[in-house]
Design a protein around this motif. Sequence first.
Motif, short mmCIF file in Angstrom:
data_model
loop_
_atom_site.label_atom_id
_atom_site.label_comp_id
_atom_site.label_asym_id
_atom_site.label_seq_id
_atom_site.Cartn_x
_atom_site.Cartn_y
_atom_site.Cartn_z
N ARG A 58 0.85 -1.20 0.00
CA ARG A 58 0.00 0.00 0.00
C ARG A 58 0.88 1.25 0.00
NH1 ARG A 58 -5.50 -1.35 3.51
NH2 ARG A 58 -6.04 -3.23 2.29
N THR A 59 1.00 1.95 1.12
CA THR A 59 1.80 3.18 1.15
C THR A 59 3.02 3.05 2.05
OG1 THR A 59 0.42 4.04 2.96
CG2 THR A 59 -0.23 4.61 0.71
N THR A 60 3.36 1.82 2.44
CA THR A 60 4.46 1.61 3.38
C THR A 60 5.54 0.72 2.75
OG1 THR A 60 2.91 1.74 5.23
CG2 THR A 60 5.09 0.80 5.69
N LEU A 61 6.79 1.03 3.04
CA LEU A 61 7.91 0.22 2.57
C LEU A 61 8.28 -0.83 3.60
CD1 LEU A 61 10.21 2.98 1.03
CD2 LEU A 61 9.09 1.12 -0.21
N PHE A 62 8.34 -2.10 3.16
CA PHE A 62 8.76 -3.21 4.00
C PHE A 62 10.01 -3.83 3.39
CE2 PHE A 62 4.42 -2.74 5.30
CZ PHE A 62 4.37 -3.20 6.61
N PRO A 63 10.90 -4.44 4.21
CA PRO A 63 12.05 -5.15 3.64
C PRO A 63 11.57 -6.26 2.71
CG PRO A 63 12.31 -4.86 6.02
CD PRO A 63 10.90 -4.45 5.68
N GLU A 64 12.27 -6.44 1.59
CA GLU A 64 11.89 -7.51 0.68
C GLU A 64 12.23 -8.86 1.30
OE1 GLU A 64 13.84 -7.58 -3.11
OE2 GLU A 64 15.66 -8.44 -2.29
N HIS A 65 11.43 -9.87 0.96
CA HIS A 65 11.66 -11.25 1.38
C HIS A 65 11.58 -12.13 0.15
CE1 HIS A 65 10.73 -11.14 6.01
NE2 HIS A 65 11.81 -10.48 5.67
N LEU A 66 12.70 -12.75 -0.22
CA LEU A 66 12.75 -13.63 -1.38
C LEU A 66 12.90 -15.08 -0.94
CD1 LEU A 66 15.15 -11.58 -3.68
CD2 LEU A 66 12.66 -11.71 -3.82
N PRO A 67 12.52 -16.04 -1.78
CA PRO A 67 12.79 -17.45 -1.45
C PRO A 67 14.28 -17.67 -1.25
CG PRO A 67 11.28 -17.26 -3.31
CD PRO A 67 11.80 -15.89 -3.06
N ASP A 68 14.62 -18.67 -0.43
CA ASP A 68 16.04 -18.92 -0.14
C ASP A 68 16.69 -19.88 -1.13
OD1 ASP A 68 14.89 -21.28 0.59
OD2 ASP A 68 15.50 -21.22 2.69
N ARG A 69 15.98 -20.24 -2.19
CA ARG A 69 16.55 -21.08 -3.24
C ARG A 69 16.08 -20.58 -4.61
NH1 ARG A 69 18.98 -25.73 -1.57
NH2 ARG A 69 18.65 -26.30 0.62
N ARG A 70 16.98 -20.74 -5.57
CA ARG A 70 16.62 -20.35 -6.94
C ARG A 70 17.46 -21.16 -7.91
NH1 ARG A 70 17.00 -14.21 -9.54
NH2 ARG A 70 15.49 -14.53 -11.24
N SER A 71 16.81 -21.75 -8.89
CA SER A 71 17.50 -22.46 -9.97
C SER A 71 17.24 -21.70 -11.26
CB SER A 71 16.98 -23.90 -10.10
OG SER A 71 17.24 -24.64 -8.92
N ARG A 72 18.32 -21.45 -12.01
CA ARG A 72 18.23 -20.65 -13.22
C ARG A 72 18.82 -21.44 -14.39
NH1 ARG A 72 20.87 -15.00 -11.32
NH2 ARG A 72 19.54 -14.11 -12.92
N PHE A 73 18.17 -21.35 -15.55
CA PHE A 73 18.60 -22.12 -16.71
C PHE A 73 18.62 -21.21 -17.94
CE2 PHE A 73 16.31 -24.81 -13.74
CZ PHE A 73 17.24 -25.84 -13.52
N THR A 74 19.70 -21.29 -18.69
CA THR A 74 19.83 -20.50 -19.92
C THR A 74 20.20 -21.41 -21.07
OG1 THR A 74 22.18 -20.04 -19.59
CG2 THR A 74 20.62 -18.50 -18.61
N GLY A 75 19.86 -20.97 -22.26
CA GLY A 75 20.24 -21.71 -23.46
C GLY A 75 20.32 -20.78 -24.65
#
Length: 395
Positions: free
Chosen positions: A240-257
């Motif tokens: 809404r109108t307030t800033l909160f610290p971001e929270h992201l998942p603690d795992r990420r898998s990334r794939f490129t080709g």
Amino acid sequence: MSRLLLVTLGAWVLAACASGARPTPVRAPTTATVLGHYYMDGEGLSVVTTGMTVEQPVKEGLSVELRGLADRIEVSRPDSVNVDEGNPDTGHTHEGDVDAITGASVRVVEGEHLEEWRFEGGAAVKLARRMGDTPVAVAVSGRVSTETDYLAFSARVAGSVELFERNTALSGFVGYGRDRVSPLEAPPGETELWPATHMRLVTGAALTQLLSPSLMASAGLGASFQSGQLSSPYRRAWVRTTLFPEHLPDRRSRFTGYAGLSWALGQGVAVHARQGVYVDTWGVRALAPEAALAVEVGTRGLASVRYRFFRQWPASFYSPRYEELHEVRSSDIRLGAQRGHQPGARLAWTLWGRRGTAEALNLQGGYEFSLISHLQLSEHTTLAHIVSLGVQGGF
């Protein structure tokens, strides 16, 4: 996305090509590359990067490479803005050349002005041999980078082989990295979470196939597996109108080709086309077609122009503004929907010696224009200019 695989493949192929057996051993020259970049965008960020790489032959087929670079990051914002110009997931790039453009993890508010430095050093041992008639190359490398609030380590093992009378080239790599983030000020209510670390395992492979004397095909795949504290202590999410610290998942898998074709048209002219694709477990997907034209300028010059289009779809949890407080949240625009146009031009000129040889002295320069539209933010675009200048030679 696929630039890392292409740069790595090119370095290995060149190393393998230079490793042919000679009747009488001849000392290979020491080579040095000095390269600088200047990045400036409309968001108030400017980065000056200077770097140097020196490769010293030890004996036939064996060499040692040392690499160092320094970034001077300057951020100046007229309005209250939260920015994190570093890589939020893997730290900084680890590539085989000295043209990295990176940023510091900073927070600039209320028109403040910030300057910060980042330093990186690396070393590699390269071995090129022939197994019968088959050229083989192996490289082991490591690097460390540091800035006020960030410390990163990584190591990598890479290899390549040329088969079928050098018509086919295969290469691959595997690497590991660990980064530590020590924010100058932890987000409100999260002091116990910082400092924090995250780790990554990266791997990839590439194939280059000569289809005819004038036509070459290439393809590559890459993957990165990350875990740990992937959130940035400096980014915020709007609720809404307030800033909160971001929270992201603690795992990420990334794939490129990627898949590409290069065609030599004759008269010193070649065209290149490549299609890149990206997906990850956060829901981000992207396509990046690219085309380039290269033209020889006499016997000393090589000029090229290129155009790259980029289209990205957003992470499943991304939102510029949330109506409710979610456990996973981020308003980082780089996780949102984007459309980008990136034309560029480059010129390499041989000042001394024969072009394409290690003993030659070469000057190179380039310019790239980047226009990125953030599709989930009305009328928000990022316009950037990148200028590069470098010199490379052997002695």
